[in-house]
Scaffold this motif. Structure first.
Motif, short mmCIF file in Angstrom:
data_model
loop_
_atom_site.label_atom_id
_atom_site.label_comp_id
_atom_site.label_asym_id
_atom_site.label_seq_id
_atom_site.Cartn_x
_atom_site.Cartn_y
_atom_site.Cartn_z
N SER A 188 0.83 -1.22 -0.13
CA SER A 188 -0.02 -0.07 -0.09
C SER A 188 0.70 1.22 0.11
CB SER A 188 -1.09 -0.04 1.31
OG SER A 188 -1.76 -1.21 1.15
N HIS A 189 2.27 0.94 -0.27
CA HIS A 189 3.09 2.10 -0.22
C HIS A 189 3.15 2.97 0.92
CE1 HIS A 189 4.87 5.40 -3.55
NE2 HIS A 189 5.61 4.28 -3.28
N ALA A 190 3.28 2.40 2.08
CA ALA A 190 3.62 3.04 3.30
C ALA A 190 5.00 2.77 3.84
CB ALA A 190 2.54 2.57 4.50
N VAL A 191 5.95 2.23 3.03
CA VAL A 191 7.22 1.78 3.32
C VAL A 191 8.03 2.16 2.31
CG1 VAL A 191 8.80 0.00 3.51
CG2 VAL A 191 6.37 -0.09 4.81
N GLY A 192 9.21 2.81 2.74
CA GLY A 192 10.13 3.54 1.73
C GLY A 192 10.70 2.22 0.85
N SER A 193 10.83 2.83 -0.37
CA SER A 193 11.17 1.69 -1.28
C SER A 193 12.86 1.24 -1.07
CB SER A 193 11.40 2.12 -2.87
OG SER A 193 12.36 3.49 -2.83
N ASN A 194 13.50 1.57 -0.45
CA ASN A 194 14.79 1.05 0.08
C ASN A 194 14.45 -0.04 1.12
OD1 ASN A 194 13.72 3.03 2.01
ND2 ASN A 194 16.01 3.23 2.67
N ALA A 195 13.45 -0.19 1.42
CA ALA A 195 13.18 -1.29 2.39
C ALA A 195 12.50 -2.76 2.06
CB ALA A 195 12.40 -0.58 3.77
N LEU A 196 12.09 -2.58 0.89
CA LEU A 196 11.32 -3.62 0.14
C LEU A 196 11.95 -4.00 -1.12
CD1 LEU A 196 9.24 -2.48 -2.26
CD2 LEU A 196 8.36 -1.44 0.10
N ILE A 197 11.54 -5.36 -1.37
CA ILE A 197 11.93 -5.94 -2.86
C ILE A 197 10.36 -6.15 -3.52
CG2 ILE A 197 12.67 -7.98 -4.21
CD1 ILE A 197 14.51 -8.37 -1.59
N GLU A 198 10.08 -5.35 -4.47
CA GLU A 198 9.00 -5.14 -5.01
C GLU A 198 8.34 -6.41 -5.66
OE1 GLU A 198 7.29 -0.51 -6.45
OE2 GLU A 198 8.64 -1.94 -8.05
N GLU A 199 9.41 -7.28 -6.16
CA GLU A 199 8.82 -8.34 -6.59
C GLU A 199 8.17 -9.32 -5.44
OE1 GLU A 199 11.47 -6.83 -7.24
OE2 GLU A 199 12.85 -7.75 -8.74
N GLU A 200 8.88 -9.50 -4.45
CA GLU A 200 8.12 -10.18 -3.36
C GLU A 200 7.17 -9.86 -2.62
OE1 GLU A 200 11.06 -11.26 -0.04
OE2 GLU A 200 12.66 -11.21 -1.57
N VAL A 201 6.73 -8.35 -2.66
CA VAL A 201 5.61 -7.83 -2.23
C VAL A 201 4.49 -7.97 -3.26
CG1 VAL A 201 4.53 -5.64 -1.76
CG2 VAL A 201 6.81 -5.94 -0.97
N ALA A 202 4.90 -8.06 -4.49
CA ALA A 202 3.85 -8.16 -5.80
C ALA A 202 3.28 -9.78 -5.54
CB ALA A 202 4.16 -7.87 -7.00
N VAL A 203 4.18 -10.59 -5.02
CA VAL A 203 3.92 -11.98 -5.21
C VAL A 203 2.80 -12.30 -3.96
CG1 VAL A 203 4.61 -14.36 -4.70
CG2 VAL A 203 5.91 -12.98 -6.46
N PHE A 204 3.24 -11.65 -2.89
CA PHE A 204 2.27 -11.78 -1.67
C PHE A 204 1.04 -10.92 -2.06
CE2 PHE A 204 0.26 -9.06 1.42
CZ PHE A 204 0.10 -9.94 2.58
N LEU A 205 0.76 -9.94 -2.79
CA LEU A 205 -0.47 -9.33 -3.04
C LEU A 205 -1.08 -10.27 -3.99
CD1 LEU A 205 -2.23 -6.78 -3.20
CD2 LEU A 205 -0.83 -6.05 -5.10
#
Length: 315
Positions: A188-205
C-alpha cells in the motif's frame, strides 16, 4: 520476507508526539481502509491510552476498499470504548466536512473560546494525513506526495476559532511483528522503497487476490486462473503489458511494479487486504509460532546446559 522501516526522524517524531499528547483532547488516527489494523500504529495506541484520550479512527481511502470489509471494520472499532470509526475519502468534500462535528461529539467539554478543542492528527506514512489537513483547512498547509514520510515535523494550525489541529509526521514502529503486516504496508506504499523488494511484495499481493478476489484478476488482465499461482500472476501482468528484458524473457520486476500500481491506484478494483476475521486468525497463528519458537529455544538452552554440566563432571 520481513519488512522493517524506521528512519531516525520517526523516533524523534514519537518523542514529540508523547510530549504533545498531554495537551491534546482528542486523537484523529488516519488508517488505510484496505488494511486498518495493519496500518494502526501500536505506538499511537499506547500514547493515547496512557493519557486516556478518545480517538476518531478515520478509515481513509474507503473508495479503494471492499465495502463489505469496511462495514465489518467500522463495527469492530465502534465496539471499542472511546473510539469512533469514520469511513471516508478526502476526494469527497462532504466527507471531510463532517469531521469537526464528529470530533466535538467525542470531546463535548471542549470547543469553546475558553477551551478550544485540541486535536492531534496521527497515522502511518502515505496514508493521506496531509491531504486531509489541506482538505479540512481548505488551503495547502501540508506537503502532499506519493512517497512515504513527506511530512517530517509537527505543525499547529487553527480550524476556525475553537479547534486547534496538530499535524504529526507519518510514523511506523521499530519492529513490525507480523510479516504479513509489513507486506501489506509495503503493497500500500507506506514503506520506503529502500526497505522492500517489489517482486516479493507483488507475489504476496497476488496470493491474497487469488484467494479473495480472483474475479478482479480476470476482469483486469483477462487471465485464465486454472493452475495459476502468485508468481504466474505477476508474470502474466508482464506478458500482458509486453514487458521483456534483453533476450526476450519476461521482465518480472516491471510486471511487479505495474501490478502494485494497479492495486494502489484502485485500477484493480476495491480490495481489502484484511478483515477482523482474517486479522484474528493471523494473530492466533502468530501466537502459535511464537510459542513454538520459545519451546525450541528452551530445548536448545536445556541441551546446552546439560552438555555443559556433563563437560564439567568429566574434568
Amino acid at each position: 520476507m520481513s519488512i522493517q522501516w524506521y528512519p531516525g526522524h520517526m523516533n524523534a517524531a514519537k518523542k514529540k508526539a508523547a510530549e504533545q499528547m498531554e495537551n491534546t483532547d482528542l486523537v484523529i488516527e488516519v488508517l488505510d481502509a484496505r488494511l486498518p489494523e495493519a496500518s494502526c500504529n501500536p505506538m499511537v495506541e499506547e500514547l493515547r491510552l496512557f493519557r486516556q484520550r478518545p480517538c476518531l479512527k478515520i478509515l481513509n481511502k474507503v473508495d479503494l476498499a471492499d465495502p463489505v470489509a469496511t462495514a465489518a471494520w467500522s463495527d469492530w472499532y465502534n465496539a471499542q470504548e472511546g473510539v469512533t470509526a469514520y469511513p471516508m475519502t478526502t476526494k469527497k468534500p462532504a466527507d471531510v466536512a463532517r469531521i469537526p462535528d464528529l470530533c466535538l461529539s467525542l470531546a463535548p467539554h471542549r470547543g469553546v473560546p475558553t477551551k478550544p478543542l485540541r486535536i492531534m492528527i496521527m497515522g502511518i506514512p502515505n496514508v493521506g494525513k496531509s491531504t486531509l489537513m489541506n482538505a479540512l483547512l481548505k488551503k495547502k498547509v501540508a506537503k502532499v506526495g506519493d512517497e512515504p514520510a513527506v511530512t517530517k515535523i509537527q505543525q499547529k494550525l487553527y480550524l476556525g476559532k475553537n479547534i486547534i489541529l496538530v499535524d504529526t509526521p507519518g510514523m511506523l514502529w521499530p519492529k513490525i511483528a507480523l510479516a504479513s503486516d509489513g507486506l501489506m504496508l509495503a503493497a500500500s506504499h507506506a514503506v520506503g522503497s529502500n526497505a522492500l523488494i517489489e517482486e516479493e511484495v507483488a507475489v504476496f499481493l497476488a496470493e491474497v487476490l487469488l484467494e479473495q478476489y480472483p474475479h478482479l484478476l480476470v476482469a483486469r488482465y483477462g487471465f485464465n486462473l486454472d493452475g495459476m499461482d502468485a508468481i504466474a500472476v505477476v508474470e502474466g501482468v508482464a506478458a500482458r503489458r509486453g514487458y521483456r528484458i534483453k533476450g526476450g524473457d519476461l521482465d518480472f520486476e516491471k510486471g511487479a511494479h505495474t501490478f502494485l500500481q494497479d492495486y494502489r491506484t484502485g485500477t484493480l478494483g476495491r480490495i481489502s487486504l484484511e478483515t477482523p476475521v482474517s486479522r484474528a486468525a493471523r494473530l492466533a497463528q502468530h501466537d502459535v509460532d511464537m510459542a513454538e519458537k520459545a519451546r525450541i529455544a528452551a530445548e536448545k538452552a536445556a541441551i546446552k546446559a546439560a552438555n555443559s554440566a556433563r563437560g564439567k563432571r568429566g574434568t
